[in-house]
Each structure stands twice: as C-alpha cells, then as structure tokens.
Design a protein around this motif. Structure first.
Motif, PDB file in Angstrom:
ATOM      1  N   LEU A   1       6.267  -5.690  -3.175  1.00 55.54           N
ATOM      2  CA  LEU A   1       7.356  -4.729  -3.109  1.00 55.54           C
ATOM      3  C   LEU A   1       6.952  -3.463  -3.839  1.00 55.54           C
ATOM      4  CD1 LEU A   1      10.025  -7.414  -3.845  1.00 55.54           C
ATOM      5  CD2 LEU A   1       9.847  -6.165  -1.704  1.00 55.54           C
ATOM      6  N   ALA A   2       7.063  -2.327  -3.157  1.00 54.11           N
ATOM      7  CA  ALA A   2       6.659  -1.048  -3.730  1.00 54.11           C
ATOM      8  C   ALA A   2       7.547   0.056  -3.172  1.00 54.11           C
ATOM      9  CB  ALA A   2       5.194  -0.758  -3.400  1.00 54.11           C
ATOM     10  N   HIS A   3       7.537   1.189  -3.834  1.00 57.12           N
ATOM     11  CA  HIS A   3       8.314   2.321  -3.339  1.00 57.12           C
ATOM     12  C   HIS A   3       7.731   2.803  -2.019  1.00 57.12           C
ATOM     13  CE1 HIS A   3      10.112   6.368  -3.161  1.00 57.12           C
ATOM     14  NE2 HIS A   3      11.081   5.833  -3.885  1.00 57.12           N
ATOM     15  N   ARG A   4       8.579   3.324  -1.137  1.00 56.17           N
ATOM     16  CA  ARG A   4       8.131   3.757   0.183  1.00 56.17           C
ATOM     17  C   ARG A   4       7.112   4.886   0.127  1.00 56.17           C
ATOM     18  NH1 ARG A   4      11.446   8.273   0.611  1.00 56.17           N
ATOM     19  NH2 ARG A   4      13.477   8.072  -0.397  1.00 56.17           N
ATOM     20  N   GLU A   5       7.050   5.630  -1.011  1.00 50.04           N
ATOM     21  CA  GLU A   5       6.071   6.706  -1.140  1.00 50.04           C
ATOM     22  C   GLU A   5       4.860   6.294  -1.967  1.00 50.04           C
ATOM     23  OE1 GLU A   5       8.116  10.085  -2.758  1.00 50.04           O
ATOM     24  OE2 GLU A   5       9.650  10.076  -1.195  1.00 50.04           O
ATOM     25  N   ALA A   6       4.775   5.021  -2.337  1.00 53.93           N
ATOM     26  CA  ALA A   6       3.670   4.560  -3.179  1.00 53.93           C
ATOM     27  C   ALA A   6       2.330   4.751  -2.487  1.00 53.93           C
ATOM     28  CB  ALA A   6       3.858   3.084  -3.530  1.00 53.93           C
ATOM     29  N   HIS A   7       1.299   4.957  -3.279  1.00 50.35           N
ATOM     30  CA  HIS A   7      -0.044   5.157  -2.752  1.00 50.35           C
ATOM     31  C   HIS A   7      -0.492   3.962  -1.925  1.00 50.35           C
ATOM     32  CE1 HIS A   7      -4.356   6.336  -2.836  1.00 50.35           C
ATOM     33  NE2 HIS A   7      -3.881   7.556  -3.027  1.00 50.35           N
ATOM     34  N   ILE A   8      -0.148   2.752  -2.357  1.00 48.77           N
ATOM     35  CA  ILE A   8      -0.567   1.564  -1.611  1.00 48.77           C
ATOM     36  C   ILE A   8       0.105   1.481  -0.252  1.00 48.77           C
ATOM     37  CG2 ILE A   8      -1.110   0.241  -3.688  1.00 48.77           C
ATOM     38  CD1 ILE A   8       1.488  -1.322  -3.254  1.00 48.77           C
ATOM     39  N   VAL A   9       1.197   2.218  -0.079  1.00 52.20           N
ATOM     40  CA  VAL A   9       1.923   2.214   1.186  1.00 52.20           C
ATOM     41  C   VAL A   9       1.399   3.288   2.132  1.00 52.20           C
ATOM     42  CG1 VAL A   9       4.189   2.527   2.283  1.00 52.20           C
ATOM     43  CG2 VAL A   9       4.007   1.272   0.114  1.00 52.20           C
ATOM     44  N   VAL A  10       1.243   4.519   1.638  1.00 51.04           N
ATOM     45  CA  VAL A  10       0.989   5.653   2.532  1.00 51.04           C
ATOM     46  C   VAL A  10      -0.436   6.197   2.482  1.00 51.04           C
ATOM     47  CG1 VAL A  10       3.402   6.358   2.444  1.00 51.04           C
ATOM     48  CG2 VAL A  10       1.798   7.340   0.817  1.00 51.04           C
ATOM     49  N   ASP A  11      -1.263   5.757   1.524  1.00 51.16           N
ATOM     50  CA  ASP A  11      -2.566   6.408   1.358  1.00 51.16           C
ATOM     51  C   ASP A  11      -3.749   5.460   1.271  1.00 51.16           C
ATOM     52  OD1 ASP A  11      -2.068   9.307   1.220  1.00 51.16           O
ATOM     53  OD2 ASP A  11      -0.821   8.794  -0.496  1.00 51.16           O
ATOM     54  N   GLU A  12      -3.570   4.172   1.553  1.00 52.43           N
ATOM     55  CA  GLU A  12      -4.686   3.258   1.353  1.00 52.43           C
ATOM     56  C   GLU A  12      -5.086   2.511   2.615  1.00 52.43           C
ATOM     57  OE1 GLU A  12      -3.982   1.020  -2.255  1.00 52.43           O
ATOM     58  OE2 GLU A  12      -4.161   2.834  -3.466  1.00 52.43           O
ATOM     59  N   CYS A  13      -4.637   2.998   3.764  1.00 54.15           N
ATOM     60  CA  CYS A  13      -5.141   2.525   5.062  1.00 54.15           C
ATOM     61  C   CYS A  13      -5.046   1.002   5.223  1.00 54.15           C
ATOM     62  CB  CYS A  13      -6.588   2.984   5.237  1.00 54.15           C
ATOM     63  SG  CYS A  13      -7.190   2.939   6.943  1.00 54.15           S
TER      64      CYS A  13
ATOM     65  N   ALA B   1      -5.511  -1.212   2.903  1.00 53.56           N
ATOM     66  CA  ALA B   1      -6.529  -1.922   2.111  1.00 53.56           C
ATOM     67  C   ALA B   1      -5.977  -3.133   1.357  1.00 53.56           C
ATOM     68  CB  ALA B   1      -7.207  -0.957   1.137  1.00 53.56           C
ATOM     69  N   PRO B   2      -4.799  -3.046   0.723  1.00 57.73           N
ATOM     70  CA  PRO B   2      -4.291  -4.246   0.039  1.00 57.73           C
ATOM     71  C   PRO B   2      -4.110  -5.424   0.990  1.00 57.73           C
ATOM     72  CG  PRO B   2      -3.103  -2.293  -0.694  1.00 57.73           C
ATOM     73  CD  PRO B   2      -3.936  -1.873   0.486  1.00 57.73           C
ATOM     74  N   GLU B   3      -3.603  -5.144   2.190  1.00 60.03           N
ATOM     75  CA  GLU B   3      -3.429  -6.212   3.171  1.00 60.03           C
ATOM     76  C   GLU B   3      -4.784  -6.745   3.646  1.00 60.03           C
ATOM     77  OE1 GLU B   3      -1.991  -3.221   3.183  1.00 60.03           O
ATOM     78  OE2 GLU B   3       0.004  -3.251   4.113  1.00 60.03           O
ATOM     79  N   PHE B   4      -5.707  -5.827   3.909  1.00 61.25           N
ATOM     80  CA  PHE B   4      -7.018  -6.220   4.425  1.00 61.25           C
ATOM     81  C   PHE B   4      -7.818  -7.024   3.404  1.00 61.25           C
ATOM     82  CE2 PHE B   4     -11.576  -5.188   4.852  1.00 61.25           C
ATOM     83  CZ  PHE B   4     -11.816  -5.749   6.091  1.00 61.25           C
ATOM     84  N   LEU B   5      -7.900  -6.512   2.179  1.00 65.38           N
ATOM     85  CA  LEU B   5      -8.746  -7.166   1.182  1.00 65.38           C
ATOM     86  C   LEU B   5      -8.149  -8.471   0.675  1.00 65.38           C
ATOM     87  CD1 LEU B   5     -10.009  -4.030  -0.779  1.00 65.38           C
ATOM     88  CD2 LEU B   5     -11.322  -5.516   0.729  1.00 65.38           C
ATOM     89  N   SER B   6      -6.823  -8.575   0.669  1.00 63.53           N
ATOM     90  CA  SER B   6      -6.213  -9.836   0.245  1.00 63.53           C
ATOM     91  C   SER B   6      -6.280 -10.877   1.365  1.00 63.53           C
ATOM     92  CB  SER B   6      -4.747  -9.617  -0.142  1.00 63.53           C
ATOM     93  OG  SER B   6      -3.957  -9.330   1.005  1.00 63.53           O
ATOM     94  N   GLY B   7      -6.225 -10.397   2.617  1.00 59.86           N
ATOM     95  CA  GLY B   7      -6.252 -11.308   3.748  1.00 59.86           C
ATOM     96  C   GLY B   7      -4.936 -11.993   4.025  1.00 59.86           C
ATOM     97  N   GLN B   8      -3.911 -11.735   3.207  1.00 59.08           N
ATOM     98  CA  GLN B   8      -2.650 -12.449   3.420  1.00 59.08           C
ATOM     99  C   GLN B   8      -1.408 -11.691   2.967  1.00 59.08           C
ATOM    100  OE1 GLN B   8      -3.080 -16.117   1.280  1.00 59.08           O
ATOM    101  NE2 GLN B   8      -3.432 -15.133  -0.687  1.00 59.08           N
ATOM    102  N   LEU B   9      -1.562 -10.640   2.208  1.00 60.84           N
ATOM    103  CA  LEU B   9      -0.403  -9.905   1.704  1.00 60.84           C
ATOM    104  C   LEU B   9       0.133  -8.914   2.723  1.00 60.84           C
ATOM    105  CD1 LEU B   9      -1.501  -9.068  -1.957  1.00 60.84           C
ATOM    106  CD2 LEU B   9       0.189 -10.780  -1.244  1.00 60.84           C
ATOM    107  N   ARG B  10       1.420  -8.627   2.609  1.00 62.10           N
ATOM    108  CA  ARG B  10       2.058  -7.513   3.283  1.00 62.10           C
ATOM    109  C   ARG B  10       2.795  -6.693   2.223  1.00 62.10           C
ATOM    110  NH1 ARG B  10       6.220  -9.633   6.945  1.00 62.10           N
ATOM    111  NH2 ARG B  10       6.170 -11.502   5.628  1.00 62.10           N
ATOM    112  N   ILE B  11       3.147  -5.468   2.582  1.00 59.46           N
ATOM    113  CA  ILE B  11       3.884  -4.617   1.652  1.00 59.46           C
ATOM    114  C   ILE B  11       5.235  -4.285   2.259  1.00 59.46           C
ATOM    115  CG2 ILE B  11       3.931  -2.445   0.378  1.00 59.46           C
ATOM    116  CD1 ILE B  11       0.892  -2.430   0.470  1.00 59.46           C
ATOM    117  N   ALA B  12       6.277  -4.500   1.494  1.00 60.97           N
ATOM    118  CA  ALA B  12       7.629  -4.108   1.895  1.00 60.97           C
ATOM    119  C   ALA B  12       8.075  -2.985   0.967  1.00 60.97           C
ATOM    120  CB  ALA B  12       8.596  -5.288   1.800  1.00 60.97           C
ATOM    121  N   THR B  13       8.776  -2.020   1.539  1.00 62.65           N
ATOM    122  CA  THR B  13       9.141  -0.847   0.754  1.00 62.65           C
ATOM    123  C   THR B  13      10.571  -0.926   0.222  1.00 62.65           C
ATOM    124  OG1 THR B  13       9.818   0.380   2.726  1.00 62.65           O
ATOM    125  CG2 THR B  13       7.534   0.605   2.017  1.00 62.65           C
TER     126      THR B  13
END
Length: 353
Positions: free
Chosen positions: A79-91, A93-105
């Motif tokens: 869970l992160a803010h909708r303008e967080a870097h992990i949401v809008v600026d990291e292509c 990467a958190p989802e890809f490198l973890s292999g299982q995570l998603r991000i909800a805003t």
C-alpha cells in the motif's frame, strides 16, 4: 543555463570525489567485506542509534524493490500513495523483482497517505483471498509532492501497520532533506516511529552513486544477501560506495548539504512570491518548489535556458488552460546567484507583460 530540474542533475561534492580518489588505489576485499565497508556500517549504526543491517544497491528503485521483496508473500499487496515513486516512476520494478507483489494506491492530500483511508483499505482486504492480502506499507519521505510527513503523521501510519502486523517501509530518496526539515534525529524519524526498512538515498544529496537498504531488525536480514545477489545488485568493489558514505557522514556533511538545498528552495519560493510571477501550491518543506506559472512565462524561461520540469497536474487540483504546474528543485550545488538570476528573469517578464 540555470538548472532547477532535479537534484539528480547536480554533480558530486568535492569531499565525495576526494574520498573516491583516496580509495581508488591499492587492494581491498570485495563484496562489503573490507574494513572500510564494516566501518561505514558501524557508522550507520551510530547515526541510527542501534545496530542495523546495511546493504548497498545501485539505485533508489533497487532499494525500494528489494526491501519490499524481502517481506513479499504470495498474493501480497503493498500500500502506497498514488503519487509514490514506486507507483509512477519505477516501471513495475517492485512487482517484477519480487515476482509476487502488487501495489495498491491510497489517496491523501499533499502526497501523503491519509491514515483513515489506509485503515479502510487494509480492512477491506482482510481475509479476501480473491483480492489478495495487505503485505506492507510504504511511505515516501520527503514525498513526491515535496512535503514531509511529520513525526505524528508517521506515528499514525505506523499504528495501522502494527495493528495489522504489516512491515513499514520508508522510501528515503531525499531522506536528509526531510530530516533537516523536521529537525529531529534519524532514529526519531525511523525505527523509533515504527519504520522497519529504509531506502537510504544519498545520490541526490551530493554523492556520485550511493544508495542503501537499511534494516532496523538485523534478525530479519538473513535472506537479503540472496535477494540482492539474485537481482544483480551486489557490488564487487563495494569500497567505492563505502568511500562515498564515509565522506558523506564525516563532520555531518550530509546534513549540511541538505540544509543548503532546503534553504535555496525557500529562496526560490520567495523570489516567485516577491515577483508575483506565479502562485505557489504550498510553502516548500524540503528542496522542491511547486508553482503554477502562466504558460507564456514557461515558454519565456525555456527560451532563456532555465531548466525545470513541467509537472503533471495532481488529481483534485485545477489550473486554467493557459497555466502550467512546474517543479523547481534545489541541490547542494544551487547558489544564491542562481536564484538572483532567476528572480531577474521573472521580474523582466513581469515588466514586459
């Protein structure tokens, strides 16, 4: 040219460069096993007032992604803010490198997660296998909106993380700027408030390339060396990262550089206000200034080689068709002379309207 686009554009502080040159000759154990590496890790511990685990990585994106990967679970949602870097600026990467995570805003004013909305979001996921499960919370300090979470605001989010047993991550790409703004200690802004993992950024604040993941509970760090290695983020010549941090922390240079950047940002805001050339979204809290300019002024500044970013308009914020939201960023390298020259250009434009 006048450079206000990003602190990423600024070079390295001379002390950082000197330290790199000093450690460039001779031989040293690789893979964070040198005495300098160990000394810098101890220095991190002194700064944070506890024994911490420190892992160097190449970028802030890697720091965020791998820290979150450490606590990832099947079906896990960060869970992160909708303008967080992990949401809008990291292509992704958190989802890809973890292999299982998603991000909800989660929404919230001024780039900050709203605690009430966060709690409702977590509660809505509780026990719903179809939707996935809340896995971690990530906050950005300072935020992508240039604001800074107060200690009380961090407490409020940490309380929710504790209630639901969720790890709390802090994206500290501009950690020093936020720290100087709050006038507190690193410990008071992190683990004493319930932060479990920190992406500690120094590249934006005078280093060449120095990013680290700091884990405040060393007993939970055993898997991270493997996560980092698998992601191709293990430095062989790690002493060159340690050399930067060694100079960065010496004589509180890192805080001095952040203070310079924050002060210059306040000067930029004052120049805009005094020339009545635009309207500030808010008083700057770190080293970023957000202002609404007439598009004609934006064009004029571009023609005069003033470098800054035209910024996307946030949700629930309205501007006129002939206006543009802009971001100006100060670094340790930005001078009062730069601000004076900008002020003169703003005054000249006003006079020509």
């Amino acid at each position: 040219m006048l450079h206000f686009a990003s602190d990423n554009w600024a070079g390295a502080h001379p002390a950082i460069t000197k330290s790199l040159a000093t450690h460039a000759s001779g031989y040293s154990k690789p893979y964070s096993d040198d005495e300098l590496d160990k000394a810098v890790e101890r220095r991190f511990g002194e700064i944070f007032e506890r024994d911490v685990a420190v892992f160097y990585v190449a970028t802030g994106t890697a720091a965020n992604s791998l820290a979150l990967s450490l606590v990832g679970k099947p079906g896990g949602i960060v869970l992160a803010h909708r303008e967080a870097h992990i949401v809008v600026d990291e292509c992704g990467a958190p989802e890809f490198l973890s292999g299982q995570l998603r991000i909800a805003t989660v929404d919230g004013a001024e780039g900050k997660i709203d605690p009430g909305r966060l709690r409702k979001k977590v509660e809505s996921m509780d026990g719903d296998v179809h939707a996935g499960r809340a896995n971690a919370i990530s906050i950005t300090q300072a935020t992508e909106a240039g604001t800074v979470y107060s200690l009380e605001e961090i407490d409020a989010i940490a309380a929710i993380a504790k209630d639901f047993g969720l790890p709390l991550h802090m994206d500290g790409a501009r950690f020093a700027n936020a720290l100087v703004s709050l006038k507190c200690t690193p410990a008071e802004m992190t683990w004493k408030r319930g932060i479990d993992m920190l992406s500690f950024g120094a590249t934006k604040n005078g280093c060449w390339c120095a990013e680290a993941v700091v884990l405040f509970d060393k007993t939970k760090a055993s898997d991270f060396p493997y996560i980092r290695k698998r992601a191709a983020q293990l430095f062989s010549k790690s002493r060159f990262i340690s050399a930067q941090f060694d100079a960065y922390f010496r004589d509180a240079l890192w805080l001095e550089l952040a203070h310079i950047a924050n002060t210059i940002a306040a000067d930029i805001a004052s120049a805009i206000t005094q020339t009545k050339s635009g309207r500030l979204i808010r008083k700057p809290q770190s080293n970023e200034v957000f202002v609404v300019f007439p598009k004609s002024l934006v064009a004029s500044l571009n023609e005069k080689d003033v470098v800054f970013y035209e910024w996307p308009t946030p949700a629930n914020f309205e501007i006129a068709k002939d206006e543009q939201l802009c971001r100006f960023v100060a670094s340790f390298h930005t001078t009062r002379e730069d601000v004076a020259e900008l002020s003169k250009l703003l005054e000249d434009w006003q006079g020509q309207k």
